[in-house]
Scaffold this active site. Structure first.
Site, PDB file in Angstrom:
ATOM      1  N   GLY A  59      38.472  41.219  38.569  1.00 52.02           N
ATOM      2  CA  GLY A  59      37.954  41.871  37.377  1.00 52.02           C
ATOM      3  C   GLY A  59      36.494  41.583  37.141  1.00 52.02           C
ATOM      4  N   SER A  60      35.971  42.148  36.052  1.00 54.20           N
ATOM      5  CA  SER A  60      34.533  42.118  35.801  1.00 54.20           C
ATOM      6  C   SER A  60      34.005  40.727  35.490  1.00 54.20           C
ATOM      7  CB  SER A  60      34.177  43.073  34.654  1.00 54.20           C
ATOM      8  OG  SER A  60      34.882  42.717  33.468  1.00 54.20           O
TER       9      SER A  60
ATOM     10  N   GLY B  11      42.901  45.220  35.534  1.00 55.48           N
ATOM     11  CA  GLY B  11      42.344  45.504  36.859  1.00 55.48           C
ATOM     12  C   GLY B  11      43.391  45.826  37.901  1.00 55.48           C
TER      13      GLY B  11
ATOM     14  N   GLU C  71      47.776  37.804  40.561  1.00 57.32           N
ATOM     15  CA  GLU C  71      47.135  36.861  39.645  1.00 57.32           C
ATOM     16  C   GLU C  71      48.158  35.870  39.098  1.00 57.32           C
ATOM     17  OE1 GLU C  71      43.438  39.488  37.819  1.00 57.32           O
ATOM     18  OE2 GLU C  71      45.431  39.668  36.913  1.00 57.32           O
TER      19      GLU C  71
ATOM     20  N   LYS D 162      37.587  39.592  23.715  1.00 63.79           N
ATOM     21  CA  LYS D 162      38.952  39.411  24.235  1.00 63.79           C
ATOM     22  C   LYS D 162      39.799  38.493  23.351  1.00 63.79           C
ATOM     23  CE  LYS D 162      37.639  41.784  27.826  1.00 63.79           C
ATOM     24  NZ  LYS D 162      37.994  43.213  27.952  1.00 63.79           N
TER      25      LYS D 162
END
EC number: 5.3.1.6
Length: 228
Positions: free
Chosen positions: A26-27, A96, A102, A120
């Site tokens: 992810g980012s 994602g 994960e 978040k």
């Protein structure tokens, strides 16, 4: 500096020589992986386990040494992001599309560090639709069974086709609204035939690094194993 980058940099600075490190997807994990690559060039010696094919390719491009679970018995520390983080360290992940891998890596990790920006943080999970990884065969009845638990489901798509995970599965994004009992919901979903995994990560975070306009806020679970 980007708030995600601030949080990721602080988490990456905690990694020490000899560690096996789980690399998130992810980012925000992107920034942590790049910082670890810089530290490796400065002399840091680690091995890493990627949580997606995308992360694997990124790590290879950045010359981060990779291992598999055939090579190791555990992961020392995982650095990953999250879509939502509650005060009791529950997470929603899977935006994602890598939630299964994960979760496997997180469960094999002594310590899970979550890096995110302050958007978040939530008081209660549920504003972000819950990703649920499902088997493609018979996905429609699986979706109907999930809907009976009290949500609206949307099959995730890319370019008008069903988004396919690295495991060859599909993802339903499930809008439950406010999730008052994440543990009960996770159990109910896992009981359904066709459900592979949910994006509910329960008490999954040991350390949380939140990037804000004023710097990084660090939160730690009281029973967290210390990094030695």
């Amino acid at each position: 500096m980007d708030k995600k980058m601030l949080a990721a940099d602080q988490a990456a600075e905690m990694i020490k020589d000899g560690m096996v490190v789980g690399l998130g997807t992810g980012s925000t994990a992107y920034w942590a992986i790049h910082r670890l690559s810089q530290r490796i060039k400065e002399g840091l010696q680690i091995r890493a386990v990627p949580t997606s094919e995308h992360t694997k390719q990124m790590a290879m491009d950045l010359d981060i040494p990779l291992v598999t679970f055939a090579d190791i018995e555990h992961v020392d520390v995982t650095i990953d992001g999250a879509d939502e983080i509650s005060p009791d360290f529950h997470l929603i992940k899977g935006g994602g599309g890598a939630l299964y891998r994960e979760k496997v890596v997180a469960q094999q990790s002594k310590i899970v560090m979550i890096v995110a920006d302050d958007s978040k943080q939530v008081e209660q999970l549920g504003a972000f639709p819950l990703p649920v990884e499902i088997v493609p065969f018979g996905w429609e009845p699986t979706a109907r069974q999930i809907q009976k638990l009290g949500c609206r489901t949307t099959l995730r798509k890319t370019d008008e086709r069903a988004f396919t995970t690295d495991n060859g599965n599909w993802i339903l994004d499930c809008d439950f609204g406010r999730i008052d009992d994440p543990s009960a919901l996770h159990r109910s979903l896992k009981m359904l035939t066709g459900v592979v995994e949910t994006g509910l990560f329960l008490h999954a975070a040991d350390l949380v690094f939140i990037g804000t306009n004023d710097g990084v806020i660090r939160k730690e679970r009281s029973d967290t194993m210390k990094i030695k």
